[in-house]
Design a protein around this motif. Structure first.
Motif, PDB file in Angstrom:
ATOM      1  N   VAL A  90      17.497   6.108 -16.706  1.00  0.00           N
ATOM      2  CA  VAL A  90      16.933   7.503 -16.865  1.00  0.00           C
ATOM      3  C   VAL A  90      18.188   7.574 -15.495  1.00  0.00           C
ATOM      4  CG1 VAL A  90      15.905   9.016 -15.188  1.00  0.00           C
ATOM      5  CG2 VAL A  90      14.809   7.175 -17.048  1.00  0.00           C
ATOM      6  N   ARG A  91      18.830   8.927 -15.298  1.00  0.00           N
ATOM      7  CA  ARG A  91      19.464   8.762 -14.122  1.00  0.00           C
ATOM      8  C   ARG A  91      20.004  10.678 -13.406  1.00  0.00           C
ATOM      9  NH1 ARG A  91      24.614   5.826 -16.066  1.00  0.00           N
ATOM     10  NH2 ARG A  91      24.568   5.279 -17.887  1.00  0.00           N
ATOM     11  N   ASN A  92      19.411  10.598 -12.044  1.00  0.00           N
ATOM     12  CA  ASN A  92      19.426  11.046 -11.415  1.00  0.00           C
ATOM     13  C   ASN A  92      20.738  12.181 -10.972  1.00  0.00           C
ATOM     14  OD1 ASN A  92      16.537  11.815 -11.515  1.00  0.00           O
ATOM     15  ND2 ASN A  92      16.611   9.448 -10.588  1.00  0.00           N
ATOM     16  N   GLY A  96      28.197   5.406 -11.987  1.00  0.00           N
ATOM     17  CA  GLY A  96      28.313   4.373 -13.268  1.00  0.00           C
ATOM     18  C   GLY A  96      28.922   5.048 -14.966  1.00  0.00           C
ATOM     19  N   SER A  97      28.633   4.275 -15.744  1.00  0.00           N
ATOM     20  CA  SER A  97      29.454   4.479 -17.319  1.00  0.00           C
ATOM     21  C   SER A  97      29.089   5.962 -17.391  1.00  0.00           C
ATOM     22  CB  SER A  97      28.632   3.552 -18.218  1.00  0.00           C
ATOM     23  OG  SER A  97      26.784   3.856 -18.668  1.00  0.00           O
ATOM     24  N   LEU A  98      28.269   7.161 -16.959  1.00  0.00           N
ATOM     25  CA  LEU A  98      28.423   8.369 -17.763  1.00  0.00           C
ATOM     26  C   LEU A  98      29.656   9.409 -16.970  1.00  0.00           C
ATOM     27  CD1 LEU A  98      26.819  10.073 -19.818  1.00  0.00           C
ATOM     28  CD2 LEU A  98      25.523  10.612 -17.986  1.00  0.00           C
ATOM     29  N   ILE A 171      19.797   7.153  -7.753  1.00  0.00           N
ATOM     30  CA  ILE A 171      20.770   7.329  -8.314  1.00  0.00           C
ATOM     31  C   ILE A 171      20.571   7.353  -9.713  1.00  0.00           C
ATOM     32  CG2 ILE A 171      23.134   7.626  -8.903  1.00  0.00           C
ATOM     33  CD1 ILE A 171      22.575   8.756  -6.404  1.00  0.00           C
ATOM     34  N   ASP A 172      20.362   5.989 -10.653  1.00  0.00           N
ATOM     35  CA  ASP A 172      19.948   6.513 -11.609  1.00  0.00           C
ATOM     36  C   ASP A 172      18.991   4.922 -11.424  1.00  0.00           C
ATOM     37  OD1 ASP A 172      22.309   3.897 -11.815  1.00  0.00           O
ATOM     38  OD2 ASP A 172      23.361   5.073 -12.652  1.00  0.00           O
ATOM     39  N   MET A 173      18.256   4.079 -13.182  1.00  0.00           N
ATOM     40  CA  MET A 173      17.795   3.020 -13.257  1.00  0.00           C
ATOM     41  C   MET A 173      17.952   2.304 -14.482  1.00  0.00           C
ATOM     42  SD  MET A 173      14.796   5.623 -12.340  1.00  0.00           S
ATOM     43  CE  MET A 173      16.073   7.173 -11.661  1.00  0.00           C
TER      44      MET A 173
END
Ligand code: TMP
Length: 236
Positions: A90-92, A96-98, A171-173
């Motif tokens: 999940v990303r907020n 990273g990769s996105l 940020i993401d997880m």
């Protein structure tokens, strides 16, 4: 004790209770799907404590997790699960990769959280998959993907609130889920700075494994800071 499984950062052992297993956190840090590897003294104990604090918080909020109790510095007892064969990211905010995929700046806002699935398979390097592929390949029913997405977004919301209270931006997880002995889908594995991106609210300093992934600095002081903030907020 019988060792059931040895992962990159944890080993699992059988206990004398049929539905309980012992998780022992190691000091190994890996990146680039295991191609970069180091032993970092103290990391196992910090991730064990951080995951224990976060999972106990989620359990209390009515979000079912695998966590039962912390045993010692490096180990915890958890419910045995049949694991769902996907990692759920999940990303907020973009990172990273996105961020790399779309060649955009890390930290850019997203209009809403994203949910992504990665099929857990070391030989294939955990490839990105969508719900349609998972269903068509017979890996996960569409309804299960829907259930995972809703569950992951709910946990994200609870974690945003938790980290916000200790001045960290989530940020993401990455989440992992499994079915317990009653067939209920619950949150498993760990939530730590190894599996999330968390940035200090004021300075936007990275307080997570990106420091190791990109050789930005020693991870122990930042993991200690995260543990200390969680401890003083959750155990007061
Ligand atoms: P990513 O930007 O590399 O796709 O990672 C997104 C988030 O998921 C980030 O917080 C790190 C976490 N993650 C893991 O915990 N394990 C993994 O194997 C991967 C690829 C990501």
């Amino acid at each position: 004790m019988e060792k059931l499984y040895e992962g990159k950062a944890k080993a699992l052992y059988a206990t004398d209770q049929a539905n309980e297993i012992l998780v022992v956190y190691s000091n190994q840090a890996t990146a680039l799907n295991g191609k970069k590897k180091s032993q970092i003294a103290g990391k196992g104990a910090l991730n064990n404590e951080i995951t224990s604090l976060i999972f106990a918080y989620l359990n209390e909020k009515g979000i079912p997790t695998q966590f039962i109790r912390q045993v010692d510095e490096v180990s915890q007892v958890v419910k045995a699960l049949k694991m769902v064969p996907v990692e759920v990211v999940v990303r907020n905010r973009l990172a990273g990769s996105l961020a790399k995929k779309f060649d955009q700046a890390e930290g850019s806002p997203l209009k809403h959280p994203t949910v992504e699935y990665y099929y857990k398979n070391d030989e294939l390097n955990d490839p990105f998959v969508n719900a349609s592929q998972l269903s068509a390949l017979g890996i996960l029913e569409l309804e299960t993907s829907d259930e995972l997405e809703a569950f992951a977004l709910k946990i994200n919301q609870a974690l945003i609130e938790l980290f916000d209270a200790i001045d960290l931006d989530l940020i993401d997880m990455k989440f992992e889920f499994g079915w317990d002995s009653e067939g209920q889908l619950i949150l498993g594995d760990e939530i730590s700075p190894d599996t999330c991106r968390i940035w200090d609210k004021a300075s936007q300093q990275k307080m997570d494994k990106d420091n190791f992934r990109h050789d930005l600095g020693d991870i122990i002081p930042v993991y200690q800071e995260v543990a200390q903030r969680l401890r003083s907020y959750l155990t007061k």
